[in-house]
Design a protein around this motif. Structure first.
Motif, PDB file in Angstrom:
ATOM      1  N   VAL B   7      41.345  -6.627  48.682  1.00 12.70           N
ATOM      2  CA  VAL B   7      41.637  -7.699  47.719  1.00 12.70           C
ATOM      3  C   VAL B   7      43.147  -7.744  47.518  1.00 12.70           C
ATOM      4  CG1 VAL B   7      41.263  -8.592  45.396  1.00 12.70           C
ATOM      5  CG2 VAL B   7      39.410  -7.405  46.577  1.00 12.70           C
ATOM      6  N   LYS B   9      46.231  -9.493  45.545  1.00 11.20           N
ATOM      7  CA  LYS B   9      46.575 -10.309  44.375  1.00 11.20           C
ATOM      8  C   LYS B   9      48.093 -10.385  44.223  1.00 11.20           C
ATOM      9  CE  LYS B   9      43.200  -7.696  41.801  1.00 11.20           C
ATOM     10  NZ  LYS B   9      42.533  -7.494  40.542  1.00 11.20           N
ATOM     11  N   ASN B  38      43.569 -15.917  37.436  1.00 13.52           N
ATOM     12  CA  ASN B  38      44.309 -15.289  38.537  1.00 13.52           C
ATOM     13  C   ASN B  38      43.538 -15.514  39.829  1.00 13.52           C
ATOM     14  OD1 ASN B  38      46.055 -14.211  36.632  1.00 13.52           O
ATOM     15  ND2 ASN B  38      45.000 -12.250  36.564  1.00 13.52           N
ATOM     16  N   VAL B  39      44.236 -15.939  40.860  1.00 16.27           N
ATOM     17  CA  VAL B  39      43.592 -16.175  42.149  1.00 16.27           C
ATOM     18  C   VAL B  39      44.000 -15.075  43.123  1.00 16.27           C
ATOM     19  CG1 VAL B  39      43.258 -17.814  44.030  1.00 16.27           C
ATOM     20  CG2 VAL B  39      43.660 -18.646  41.711  1.00 16.27           C
ATOM     21  N   ALA B  40      43.025 -14.536  43.835  1.00 19.80           N
ATOM     22  CA  ALA B  40      43.304 -13.497  44.829  1.00 19.80           C
ATOM     23  C   ALA B  40      42.522 -13.803  46.094  1.00 19.80           C
ATOM     24  CB  ALA B  40      42.896 -12.132  44.285  1.00 19.80           C
ATOM     25  N   LYS B  41      42.886 -13.123  47.176  1.00 18.91           N
ATOM     26  CA  LYS B  41      42.130 -13.270  48.418  1.00 18.91           C
ATOM     27  C   LYS B  41      41.380 -11.992  48.707  1.00 18.91           C
ATOM     28  CE  LYS B  41      43.559 -16.902  51.151  1.00 18.91           C
ATOM     29  NZ  LYS B  41      43.823 -17.345  52.512  1.00 18.91           N
ATOM     30  N   GLN B  42      40.168 -12.166  49.199  1.00 20.85           N
ATOM     31  CA  GLN B  42      39.388 -10.998  49.597  1.00 20.85           C
ATOM     32  C   GLN B  42      39.093 -11.079  51.090  1.00 20.85           C
ATOM     33  OE1 GLN B  42      35.741  -9.508  47.345  1.00 20.85           O
ATOM     34  NE2 GLN B  42      34.827 -10.086  49.300  1.00 20.85           N
ATOM     35  N   TYR B  43      39.399 -10.009  51.786  1.00 18.52           N
ATOM     36  CA  TYR B  43      39.117  -9.931  53.224  1.00 18.52           C
ATOM     37  C   TYR B  43      38.055  -8.863  53.466  1.00 18.52           C
ATOM     38  CZ  TYR B  43      43.732 -12.149  53.403  1.00 18.52           C
ATOM     39  OH  TYR B  43      44.798 -12.984  53.204  1.00 18.52           O
ATOM     40  N   GLU B  44      37.003  -9.220  54.194  1.00 21.45           N
ATOM     41  CA  GLU B  44      36.040  -8.220  54.684  1.00 21.45           C
ATOM     42  C   GLU B  44      36.332  -8.038  56.169  1.00 21.45           C
ATOM     43  OE1 GLU B  44      32.133  -9.251  51.901  1.00 21.45           O
ATOM     44  OE2 GLU B  44      32.252  -9.982  53.960  1.00 21.45           O
ATOM     45  N   ILE B  45      36.731  -6.826  56.532  1.00 16.57           N
ATOM     46  CA  ILE B  45      37.140  -6.560  57.913  1.00 16.57           C
ATOM     47  C   ILE B  45      36.138  -5.587  58.534  1.00 16.57           C
ATOM     48  CG2 ILE B  45      39.013  -5.700  59.381  1.00 16.57           C
ATOM     49  CD1 ILE B  45      40.838  -6.193  56.833  1.00 16.57           C
ATOM     50  N   PHE B  46      35.455  -6.034  59.582  1.00 17.14           N
ATOM     51  CA  PHE B  46      34.440  -5.208  60.232  1.00 17.14           C
ATOM     52  C   PHE B  46      35.080  -4.515  61.428  1.00 17.14           C
ATOM     53  CE2 PHE B  46      32.350  -8.469  57.855  1.00 17.14           C
ATOM     54  CZ  PHE B  46      31.293  -7.796  57.251  1.00 17.14           C
ATOM     55  N   LYS B  60      46.969   0.385  57.576  1.00 18.78           N
ATOM     56  CA  LYS B  60      47.813  -0.183  58.638  1.00 18.78           C
ATOM     57  C   LYS B  60      47.636  -1.698  58.743  1.00 18.78           C
ATOM     58  CE  LYS B  60      48.316   3.684  61.846  1.00 18.78           C
ATOM     59  NZ  LYS B  60      47.754   4.307  63.042  1.00 18.78           N
ATOM     60  N   ILE B  61      46.368  -2.144  58.705  1.00 16.88           N
ATOM     61  CA  ILE B  61      46.086  -3.586  58.817  1.00 16.88           C
ATOM     62  C   ILE B  61      46.722  -4.338  57.643  1.00 16.88           C
ATOM     63  CG2 ILE B  61      44.212  -5.277  58.564  1.00 16.88           C
ATOM     64  CD1 ILE B  61      42.498  -3.470  60.337  1.00 16.88           C
ATOM     65  N   LEU B  65      49.670  -7.148  58.340  1.00 13.42           N
ATOM     66  CA  LEU B  65      49.321  -8.580  58.385  1.00 13.42           C
ATOM     67  C   LEU B  65      48.963  -9.224  57.049  1.00 13.42           C
ATOM     68  CD1 LEU B  65      49.038 -10.666  60.725  1.00 13.42           C
ATOM     69  CD2 LEU B  65      46.580 -10.278  60.614  1.00 13.42           C
ATOM     70  N   LEU B  66      48.399  -8.465  56.108  1.00 14.97           N
ATOM     71  CA  LEU B  66      47.754  -9.149  54.985  1.00 14.97           C
ATOM     72  C   LEU B  66      48.581  -9.204  53.703  1.00 14.97           C
ATOM     73  CD1 LEU B  66      44.090  -7.832  55.381  1.00 14.97           C
ATOM     74  CD2 LEU B  66      45.126  -9.863  56.383  1.00 14.97           C
TER      75      LEU B  66
END
Lengths: 81, 81
Positions: B7, B9, B38-46, B60-61, B65-66
Motif C-alpha cells: 500500500v 500512500k 486520503n487516496v492510496a494505491k494497493q498493489y498485489e504482486i504474485f 526491492k520491487i 518501481l512503486l
C-alpha cells in the motif's frame, strides 16, 4: 470519528492495464518470477459519525462515488478512531 | 507462490489533490460529515518464490518501481498462497 477504509479492485476477468504494465516492467528489471500484479485503490474516509452508522454511510459513499459495479469489487472496513 | 501486498500512500503533509476533490464532492453530495479523504494505491504482486525471500523481494520491487521516497510512505505484507 470514524475511519472508513475502502479498497476498490477490478473484478476477476476485467482487464487491468496498469497491473500488466507493472508486471512487464518488473520482468524486464530482472524480477522474472513476478507472475501477475493487480492494482487497486484504497480510500481512507474520515467521517464524523457514530460507529452504528458507519457501514451504512460507507456503502452509500461507495455506491455514489467510488465504485462502478460493472467493473469493480470493493471491501469496506469501519474503524473507530 | 507468494502474494506481496503493497500500500503506497502520500506522506503526512504532502498534498493529495484527488483526496481533496473527493472530500469536496462528497460534501456537495450531502455527506457533510466527511472531513477528509486520503487516496492510496494497493498493489498485489504474485511472485513465484520462497516465503523466506518474500520481504527482501518486496522491498526491492517497492524501491525500484512503486515508491518515490520523497513523497510516499508504504506498507508491505507478505502472504503465502
Amino acid at each position: 470519528m470514524l475511519k472508513l477504509v475502502v479498497v476498490v479492485k477490478f473484478k476477476e476477468g476485467i482487464d487491468d492495464p496498469e497491473g500488466k504494465s507493472i508486471t512487464h516492467s518488473l520482468n524486464l528489471l530482472g524480477f522474472e518470477n513476478v507472475k501477475r500484479v493487480n492494482v487497486a485503490k484504497q480510500y481512507e474516509i474520515f467521517v464524523d459519525a457514530d460507529i452504528s452508522k458507519g457501514r451504512e454511510i460507507g456503502e452509500k459513499i461507495v455506491k455514489k462515488l467510488l465504485v462502478n459495479p460493472v467493473i469493480h469489487d470493493y471491501e469496506l472496513r469501519v474503524e473507530e478512531i
